[in-house]
Design a protein around this motif. Structure first.
Motif, short mmCIF file in Angstrom:
data_model
loop_
_atom_site.label_atom_id
_atom_site.label_comp_id
_atom_site.label_asym_id
_atom_site.label_seq_id
_atom_site.Cartn_x
_atom_site.Cartn_y
_atom_site.Cartn_z
N ILE A 52 0.83 -1.20 0.00
CA ILE A 52 0.00 0.00 0.00
C ILE A 52 0.87 1.25 0.00
N LEU A 53 2.01 1.19 0.68
CA LEU A 53 2.88 2.35 0.81
C LEU A 53 3.76 2.60 -0.41
N LYS A 54 3.94 1.57 -1.26
CA LYS A 54 4.80 1.74 -2.43
C LYS A 54 4.16 2.68 -3.42
N LYS A 55 5.00 3.50 -4.03
CA LYS A 55 4.52 4.45 -5.03
C LYS A 55 4.15 3.69 -6.30
N LYS A 56 2.99 4.00 -6.84
CA LYS A 56 2.55 3.35 -8.06
C LYS A 56 3.36 3.88 -9.23
N GLU A 57 3.85 2.96 -10.04
CA GLU A 57 4.59 3.36 -11.22
C GLU A 57 3.59 3.65 -12.34
N SER A 58 3.93 4.60 -13.17
CA SER A 58 3.06 4.84 -14.31
C SER A 58 3.18 3.65 -15.25
N GLY A 59 2.11 3.36 -15.95
CA GLY A 59 2.12 2.21 -16.83
C GLY A 59 3.15 2.34 -17.93
N THR A 60 3.77 1.25 -18.25
CA THR A 60 4.75 1.26 -19.32
C THR A 60 4.02 1.02 -20.64
N TYR A 61 4.53 1.62 -21.67
CA TYR A 61 3.94 1.48 -23.00
C TYR A 61 4.80 0.54 -23.83
N ILE A 62 4.12 -0.30 -24.63
CA ILE A 62 4.78 -1.29 -25.47
C ILE A 62 4.57 -0.91 -26.93
N LYS A 63 5.66 -0.93 -27.69
CA LYS A 63 5.59 -0.64 -29.13
C LYS A 63 4.89 -1.82 -29.80
N VAL A 64 3.79 -1.52 -30.53
CA VAL A 64 2.99 -2.61 -31.08
C VAL A 64 3.00 -2.65 -32.61
N VAL A 65 2.66 -1.54 -33.26
CA VAL A 65 2.50 -1.57 -34.71
C VAL A 65 2.74 -0.17 -35.29
N GLU A 66 3.10 -0.15 -36.58
CA GLU A 66 3.26 1.13 -37.27
C GLU A 66 1.89 1.74 -37.55
N GLU A 67 1.80 3.05 -37.46
CA GLU A 67 0.53 3.74 -37.70
C GLU A 67 0.00 3.48 -39.10
N SER A 68 0.89 3.34 -40.08
CA SER A 68 0.48 3.16 -41.47
C SER A 68 -0.27 1.85 -41.71
N LYS A 69 -0.13 0.88 -40.83
CA LYS A 69 -0.80 -0.41 -40.99
C LYS A 69 -2.22 -0.43 -40.41
N ILE A 70 -2.62 0.65 -39.75
CA ILE A 70 -3.93 0.69 -39.11
C ILE A 70 -4.97 1.19 -40.12
N LYS A 159 -0.75 5.63 -27.19
CA LYS A 159 -0.04 6.85 -27.55
C LYS A 159 0.67 6.63 -28.88
N ARG A 160 0.82 7.72 -29.61
CA ARG A 160 1.48 7.68 -30.92
C ARG A 160 2.79 8.42 -30.80
N GLU A 161 3.84 7.79 -31.33
CA GLU A 161 5.16 8.40 -31.25
C GLU A 161 6.02 7.92 -32.42
N ASN A 162 6.56 8.85 -33.17
CA ASN A 162 7.47 8.55 -34.28
C ASN A 162 6.89 7.54 -35.28
N GLY A 163 5.60 7.66 -35.57
CA GLY A 163 4.98 6.76 -36.54
C GLY A 163 4.60 5.39 -36.00
N TRP A 164 4.71 5.20 -34.71
CA TRP A 164 4.37 3.91 -34.09
C TRP A 164 3.23 4.08 -33.09
N ILE A 165 2.52 2.99 -32.89
CA ILE A 165 1.46 2.96 -31.87
C ILE A 165 1.99 2.20 -30.67
N TYR A 166 1.88 2.80 -29.50
CA TYR A 166 2.29 2.19 -28.24
C TYR A 166 1.05 1.96 -27.38
N LEU A 167 0.96 0.79 -26.78
CA LEU A 167 -0.17 0.48 -25.91
C LEU A 167 0.29 0.43 -24.46
N GLY A 168 -0.56 0.96 -23.59
CA GLY A 168 -0.29 0.98 -22.16
C GLY A 168 -1.28 0.08 -21.42
#
Length: 177
Positions: A52-70, A159-168
């Motif tokens: 309970i006392l530990k600070k929650k970390e913000s979720g990490t984002y994983i690189k999944v796919v290029e935006e152009s493929k969506i 989130k979108r970054e440098n032409g990639w889609i990242y999922l959290g």
């Protein structure tokens, strides 16, 4: 009564109270027992309270796919996350249905049915809906529940970054009311 006698009677009534052997052992054993009980229970309390006392970390984002493929049609994309549960380290494979809406905004939905946790599929009945094979729960393209399921599909932080889609992390669906 003389002054000397008065002085002697005053000393006799002021008898010093001494601790008996029984009281000494009782206090000593009680104190030692309390010290040992505290020593044993503090680690257990710490174990229960520490998460309970530990600070929650913000979720990490994983690189999944290029935006152009969506496309506007939902597509399933699989990705791996690194997970540590206590001493167990694993890299489970997750999936997401990613597409664009009419405005061109990207969104990703969880493939887990909100009825009983089965994995849904897109357009399996050729009706442009997500369908759960277990109990025929149906969802719109935005994840809105139509039949059987009590809630809409969950959504991934995206989130979108440098032409990639990242999922959290997964969150409740914000696209439907």
């Amino acid at each position: 009564m003389s002054n000397h006698e008065q002085h002697e009677t005053a000393h006799k009534s002021m008898k010093r109270k001494e601790m008996s052997r029984r009281q000494f052992l009782s206090y000593t054993l009680g104190g030692a027992g309390a010290f040992m009980a505290a020593g044993m229970s503090l680690p257990m309390i710490r174990f229960a309270v520490d998460p309970i006392l530990k600070k929650k970390e913000s979720g990490t984002y994983i690189k999944v796919v290029e935006e152009s493929k969506i496309t506007n049609e939902p597509q399933e994309f699989k990705f791996k996350i690194h997970q540590v549960d206590g001493w167990y380290v694993s890299d489970p494979e997750l999936a997401a249905w990613i597409s664009k809406d009419e405005k061109g905004d990207f969104f990703a939905l969880s493939p887990i049915c909100k009825h009983l946790g089965c994995t849904i599929g897109w357009n399996t009945n050729k009706n442009n809906e997500y369908v759960c094979p277990c109990h025929n729960a149906q969802y719109t393209k935005d994840g809105k529940n139509l039949t059987v399921a009590p809630k809409p599909l969950d959504e991934y932080d995206l989130k979108r970054e440098n032409g990639w889609i990242y999922l959290g992390p997964v969150k409740p669906n914000t696209r439907v009311k």
